[in-house]
Motif scaffolding. Structure first.
Motif, PDB file in Angstrom:
ATOM      1  N   THR A  15       0.812  -1.260  -0.128  1.00  0.00           N
ATOM      2  CA  THR A  15       0.188  -0.172  -0.058  1.00  0.00           C
ATOM      3  C   THR A  15       0.846   1.320   0.128  1.00  0.00           C
ATOM      4  O   THR A  15       0.603   2.253  -0.724  1.00  0.00           O
ATOM      5  CB  THR A  15      -0.904   0.127   1.191  1.00  0.00           C
ATOM      6  OG1 THR A  15      -1.645  -1.110   1.237  1.00  0.00           O
ATOM      7  CG2 THR A  15      -1.911   1.255   1.227  1.00  0.00           C
ATOM      8  N   GLN A  16       2.002   1.274   0.810  1.00  0.00           N
ATOM      9  CA  GLN A  16       2.892   2.306   0.907  1.00  0.00           C
ATOM     10  C   GLN A  16       3.529   2.701  -0.634  1.00  0.00           C
ATOM     11  O   GLN A  16       3.447   3.942  -1.178  1.00  0.00           O
ATOM     12  CB  GLN A  16       3.870   2.358   1.964  1.00  0.00           C
ATOM     13  CG  GLN A  16       3.294   2.364   3.394  1.00  0.00           C
ATOM     14  CD  GLN A  16       4.451   1.916   4.459  1.00  0.00           C
ATOM     15  OE1 GLN A  16       5.383   1.540   4.131  1.00  0.00           O
ATOM     16  NE2 GLN A  16       4.047   2.386   5.577  1.00  0.00           N
ATOM     17  N   GLY A  17       3.911   1.587  -1.166  1.00  0.00           N
ATOM     18  CA  GLY A  17       4.520   1.643  -2.594  1.00  0.00           C
ATOM     19  C   GLY A  17       3.472   2.013  -3.526  1.00  0.00           C
ATOM     20  O   GLY A  17       3.909   2.910  -4.445  1.00  0.00           O
ATOM     21  N   GLY A  18       2.412   1.618  -3.573  1.00  0.00           N
ATOM     22  CA  GLY A  18       1.469   2.315  -4.299  1.00  0.00           C
ATOM     23  C   GLY A  18       0.947   3.550  -4.093  1.00  0.00           C
ATOM     24  O   GLY A  18       0.785   4.409  -5.147  1.00  0.00           O
ATOM     25  N   LEU A  19       0.653   3.906  -2.817  1.00  0.00           N
ATOM     26  CA  LEU A  19       0.352   5.397  -2.594  1.00  0.00           C
ATOM     27  C   LEU A  19       1.681   6.414  -3.182  1.00  0.00           C
ATOM     28  O   LEU A  19       1.318   7.429  -3.771  1.00  0.00           O
ATOM     29  CB  LEU A  19       0.338   5.828  -1.149  1.00  0.00           C
ATOM     30  CG  LEU A  19      -1.118   5.247  -0.728  1.00  0.00           C
ATOM     31  CD1 LEU A  19      -1.367   5.015   0.843  1.00  0.00           C
ATOM     32  CD2 LEU A  19      -2.275   5.700  -1.418  1.00  0.00           C
ATOM     33  N   VAL A  20       2.874   6.002  -2.917  1.00  0.00           N
ATOM     34  CA  VAL A  20       3.999   6.746  -3.603  1.00  0.00           C
ATOM     35  C   VAL A  20       3.802   6.826  -4.976  1.00  0.00           C
ATOM     36  O   VAL A  20       4.228   7.870  -5.648  1.00  0.00           O
ATOM     37  CB  VAL A  20       5.442   6.228  -2.967  1.00  0.00           C
ATOM     38  CG1 VAL A  20       6.366   6.495  -4.039  1.00  0.00           C
ATOM     39  CG2 VAL A  20       5.731   6.178  -1.548  1.00  0.00           C
ATOM     40  N   SER A  21       3.608   5.540  -5.733  1.00  0.00           N
ATOM     41  CA  SER A  21       3.648   5.716  -7.205  1.00  0.00           C
ATOM     42  C   SER A  21       2.413   6.576  -7.663  1.00  0.00           C
ATOM     43  O   SER A  21       2.571   7.380  -8.494  1.00  0.00           O
ATOM     44  CB  SER A  21       3.281   4.244  -7.557  1.00  0.00           C
ATOM     45  OG  SER A  21       4.069   3.475  -7.496  1.00  0.00           O
ATOM     46  N   ILE A  22       1.272   6.419  -6.930  1.00  0.00           N
ATOM     47  CA  ILE A  22       0.048   7.304  -7.299  1.00  0.00           C
ATOM     48  C   ILE A  22       0.340   8.823  -7.133  1.00  0.00           C
ATOM     49  O   ILE A  22      -0.094   9.648  -8.023  1.00  0.00           O
ATOM     50  CB  ILE A  22      -1.265   6.622  -6.552  1.00  0.00           C
ATOM     51  CG1 ILE A  22      -1.506   5.514  -6.929  1.00  0.00           C
ATOM     52  CG2 ILE A  22      -2.223   7.736  -6.616  1.00  0.00           C
ATOM     53  CD1 ILE A  22      -2.943   4.703  -6.361  1.00  0.00           C
ATOM     54  N   ALA A  23       0.955   9.281  -5.890  1.00  0.00           N
ATOM     55  CA  ALA A  23       1.387  10.499  -5.789  1.00  0.00           C
ATOM     56  C   ALA A  23       2.144  11.171  -6.678  1.00  0.00           C
ATOM     57  O   ALA A  23       2.016  12.228  -7.331  1.00  0.00           O
ATOM     58  CB  ALA A  23       1.941  10.485  -4.385  1.00  0.00           C
ATOM     59  N   VAL A  24       3.245  10.354  -7.208  1.00  0.00           N
ATOM     60  CA  VAL A  24       3.957  10.739  -8.099  1.00  0.00           C
ATOM     61  C   VAL A  24       3.282  11.052  -9.702  1.00  0.00           C
ATOM     62  O   VAL A  24       3.555  11.993 -10.159  1.00  0.00           O
ATOM     63  CB  VAL A  24       5.334   9.924  -8.263  1.00  0.00           C
ATOM     64  CG1 VAL A  24       6.373  10.336  -9.517  1.00  0.00           C
ATOM     65  CG2 VAL A  24       6.320  10.002  -6.965  1.00  0.00           C
ATOM     66  N   TYR A  25       2.670  10.030  -9.788  1.00  0.00           N
ATOM     67  CA  TYR A  25       2.108  10.134 -11.146  1.00  0.00           C
ATOM     68  C   TYR A  25       0.995  11.287 -11.264  1.00  0.00           C
ATOM     69  O   TYR A  25       1.042  11.795 -12.183  1.00  0.00           O
ATOM     70  CB  TYR A  25       1.302   8.693 -11.488  1.00  0.00           C
ATOM     71  CG  TYR A  25       0.767   8.486 -12.600  1.00  0.00           C
ATOM     72  CD1 TYR A  25       1.505   8.232 -13.617  1.00  0.00           C
ATOM     73  CD2 TYR A  25      -0.767   8.436 -12.628  1.00  0.00           C
ATOM     74  CE1 TYR A  25       0.677   8.375 -14.960  1.00  0.00           C
ATOM     75  CE2 TYR A  25      -1.287   8.242 -14.049  1.00  0.00           C
ATOM     76  CZ  TYR A  25      -0.751   8.253 -14.783  1.00  0.00           C
ATOM     77  OH  TYR A  25      -1.417   8.218 -16.210  1.00  0.00           O
ATOM     78  N   PHE A  26      -0.027  11.284 -10.164  1.00  0.00           N
ATOM     79  CA  PHE A  26      -0.868  12.335 -10.355  1.00  0.00           C
ATOM     80  C   PHE A  26      -0.508  13.719 -10.048  1.00  0.00           C
ATOM     81  O   PHE A  26      -0.953  14.680 -10.818  1.00  0.00           O
ATOM     82  CB  PHE A  26      -1.814  12.046  -9.424  1.00  0.00           C
ATOM     83  CG  PHE A  26      -2.999  10.974  -9.736  1.00  0.00           C
ATOM     84  CD1 PHE A  26      -3.286  10.932 -11.070  1.00  0.00           C
ATOM     85  CD2 PHE A  26      -3.286   9.976  -8.873  1.00  0.00           C
ATOM     86  CE1 PHE A  26      -4.380  10.076 -11.299  1.00  0.00           C
ATOM     87  CE2 PHE A  26      -4.211   9.091  -9.410  1.00  0.00           C
ATOM     88  CZ  PHE A  26      -4.890   8.994 -10.676  1.00  0.00           C
ATOM     89  N   SER A  27       0.780  13.803  -9.328  1.00  0.00           N
ATOM     90  CA  SER A  27       1.308  15.233  -9.218  1.00  0.00           C
ATOM     91  C   SER A  27       2.082  15.670 -10.794  1.00  0.00           C
ATOM     92  O   SER A  27       2.152  16.770 -11.202  1.00  0.00           O
ATOM     93  CB  SER A  27       2.309  15.464  -8.142  1.00  0.00           C
ATOM     94  OG  SER A  27       3.366  14.154  -8.155  1.00  0.00           O
ATOM     95  N   VAL A  79       4.847  -7.492  -8.469  1.00  0.00           N
ATOM     96  CA  VAL A  79       3.473  -7.356  -7.650  1.00  0.00           C
ATOM     97  C   VAL A  79       3.189  -6.230  -7.437  1.00  0.00           C
ATOM     98  O   VAL A  79       2.051  -5.777  -7.413  1.00  0.00           O
ATOM     99  CB  VAL A  79       3.725  -8.105  -6.392  1.00  0.00           C
ATOM    100  CG1 VAL A  79       2.529  -8.012  -5.391  1.00  0.00           C
ATOM    101  CG2 VAL A  79       3.671  -9.782  -6.603  1.00  0.00           C
ATOM    102  N   MET A  80       4.367  -5.250  -7.250  1.00  0.00           N
ATOM    103  CA  MET A  80       4.060  -3.772  -7.103  1.00  0.00           C
ATOM    104  C   MET A  80       3.499  -3.131  -8.429  1.00  0.00           C
ATOM    105  O   MET A  80       2.784  -2.279  -8.299  1.00  0.00           O
ATOM    106  CB  MET A  80       5.523  -3.151  -6.671  1.00  0.00           C
ATOM    107  CG  MET A  80       5.466  -1.532  -6.403  1.00  0.00           C
ATOM    108  SD  MET A  80       4.185  -1.264  -5.138  1.00  0.00           S
ATOM    109  CE  MET A  80       3.153  -0.134  -6.007  1.00  0.00           C
ATOM    110  N   GLY A  81       3.888  -3.372  -9.508  1.00  0.00           N
ATOM    111  CA  GLY A  81       3.325  -3.040 -10.717  1.00  0.00           C
ATOM    112  C   GLY A  81       2.089  -3.627 -11.002  1.00  0.00           C
ATOM    113  O   GLY A  81       1.308  -2.550 -11.585  1.00  0.00           O
ATOM    114  N   ALA A  82       1.526  -4.601 -10.612  1.00  0.00           N
ATOM    115  CA  ALA A  82       0.328  -5.009 -10.857  1.00  0.00           C
ATOM    116  C   ALA A  82      -0.667  -4.223  -9.697  1.00  0.00           C
ATOM    117  O   ALA A  82      -1.707  -3.703  -9.958  1.00  0.00           O
ATOM    118  CB  ALA A  82       0.366  -6.634 -10.487  1.00  0.00           C
ATOM    119  N   VAL A  83       0.043  -3.907  -8.414  1.00  0.00           N
ATOM    120  CA  VAL A  83      -1.024  -3.056  -7.694  1.00  0.00           C
ATOM    121  C   VAL A  83      -0.907  -1.555  -8.195  1.00  0.00           C
ATOM    122  O   VAL A  83      -2.267  -1.007  -8.135  1.00  0.00           O
ATOM    123  CB  VAL A  83       0.070  -2.980  -6.397  1.00  0.00           C
ATOM    124  CG1 VAL A  83      -0.840  -1.836  -5.624  1.00  0.00           C
ATOM    125  CG2 VAL A  83      -0.270  -4.554  -5.549  1.00  0.00           C
TER     126      VAL A  83
END
Length: 136
Positions: A15-27, A79-83
């Protein structure tokens, strides 16, 4: 009394890795939209920048995740990429009501998996070599 290292639950790490990815992507998308509006980036090149941003965001989320999982680097990256790809698909469903798996949506999903897989290869756990007996 020494401190014992406390293991974090696997779902928390993902979840933490996914949130980092989403935050970087949307910003990054927010910044890209400002650049497209200003005219610095053409509309034709915007998708290329989005794919590069997708790979970068997945890579950074993979860096957060890979070393903290009990799996090997490549498996944890996949797995992180799939998340991250699933999070993008859910965001597409919520915002637009459908997703396009074929075409551009598939490219973004492949970029998410590839970026995290690359993080797994680059920063995966190193094998510990056993101590060799000194030769005399």
């Amino acid at each position: 009394m020494g401190k014992t290292k406390k293991e974090t639950a696997l779902w928390v790490v993902l979840t933490q890795g996914g949130l980092v990815s989403i935050a970087v992507y949307f910003s990054g998308l927010l910044g890209l939209s400002a650049l497209v509006t200003k005219g610095s980036v053409g509309e034709g090149r915007a998708f290329v920048v989005v794919v590069a941003l997708d790979i970068l965001a997945a890579f950074l989320g993979g860096l957060v995740t890979v070393r903290r999982t009990p799996w090997g680097g490549a498996v944890a990256g996949l797995v992180m990429g799939a998340v991250f790809a699933a999070a993008l698909a859910i965001a597409g469903l919520v915002c637009w009501g459908n997703i396009a798996v074929l075409g551009r949506g598939g490219v973004l999903a492949a970029g998410a998996v590839a970026g995290s897989f690359l993080a797994g290869l680059v920063c995966g756990r190193k094998r510990k070599r056993g101590k060799r007996a000194a030769r005399r």
